[in-house]
Design an enzyme around this catalytic site. Sequence first.
Site, mmCIF file in Angstrom:
data_model
loop_
_atom_site.group_PDB
_atom_site.id
_atom_site.type_symbol
_atom_site.label_atom_id
_atom_site.label_comp_id
_atom_site.label_asym_id
_atom_site.label_seq_id
_atom_site.Cartn_x
_atom_site.Cartn_y
_atom_site.Cartn_z
ATOM 1 N N LYS A 85 0.721 -1.454 -0.074
ATOM 2 C CA LYS A 85 0.250 0.021 0.117
ATOM 3 C C LYS A 85 0.812 1.221 0.172
ATOM 4 O O LYS A 85 1.942 1.456 0.927
ATOM 5 C CB LYS A 85 -0.900 -0.039 1.407
ATOM 6 C CG LYS A 85 -1.992 -0.941 1.484
ATOM 7 C CD LYS A 85 -2.857 -1.162 2.393
ATOM 8 C CE LYS A 85 -3.692 0.207 2.582
ATOM 9 N NZ LYS A 85 -4.650 0.192 3.779
ATOM 10 N N ILE A 86 0.592 2.113 -0.812
ATOM 11 C CA ILE A 86 1.320 3.289 -1.264
ATOM 12 C C ILE A 86 0.562 4.400 -1.100
ATOM 13 O O ILE A 86 -0.540 4.524 -2.006
ATOM 14 C CB ILE A 86 2.157 3.226 -2.272
ATOM 15 C CG1 ILE A 86 3.192 2.158 -2.202
ATOM 16 C CG2 ILE A 86 3.135 4.543 -2.691
ATOM 17 C CD1 ILE A 86 3.913 1.740 -3.715
#
Length: 224
Positions: A85-86
């Site tokens: 997750k960014i």
Amino acid sequence: MKFIIDDADIEKVREIWDLYPCDGVTTNPSILAKSGRNPYEVLTELREIVGKDGELHVQVVSNAEGMVKEAAVIRERLGENTFVKIPTTPQGLKAMKILSAQGVNITATAIYTPMQGFLAAKAGAKYAAPYVNRIDNMGYDGIKTAMDIHDIFENNGLNTEVLAASFKNSQQVLELTKYGIGAATVGTAVIEGLIKNAAITSAIDAFVDDFAGLVGEGKTMMDC
């Protein structure tokens, strides 16, 4: 629509995974912080619950170069199919471009606008996660934002799906389910409320009472 658990409470996740047809688990730094434990201890247990084929989403917290390094450690310790997750920021978009070129599964998070979703998809994210209820709390329409992002992906031929997040009630989940978005990640309390209904409970109690009157208290179809 994929149905994903948004929690890191091991016992609660284990219970929901056992009862409901789920596809994975999402986490973020705030969710992990609630456990008060080493993040990788919690994440390793979550990986064991969802299995090697279940989706596990884990968030990075560095700048672009650090995100790339974090992603390598996350995948080494939790499996190459783990979704990294960014946050959808300029630094995050830079990291997404690098990691997507390496074949890393990316979930673009902290999305509040359709343009963030579009840019994340262009950068190679497989999921884009709009925060439905947080958008509502800002005075905008979180459901419509998620739908708009879904339509942008469809209309532009982008190979990215919406992973809607931040729900406060089952109605929000229902609206996006009807629309056919790619996935929703839902907190355990909201999941438990999806089919919690006094009418359902009453109907089941009546069935049990009627059957007991027919064949005897505590007996089932195995005892007839």
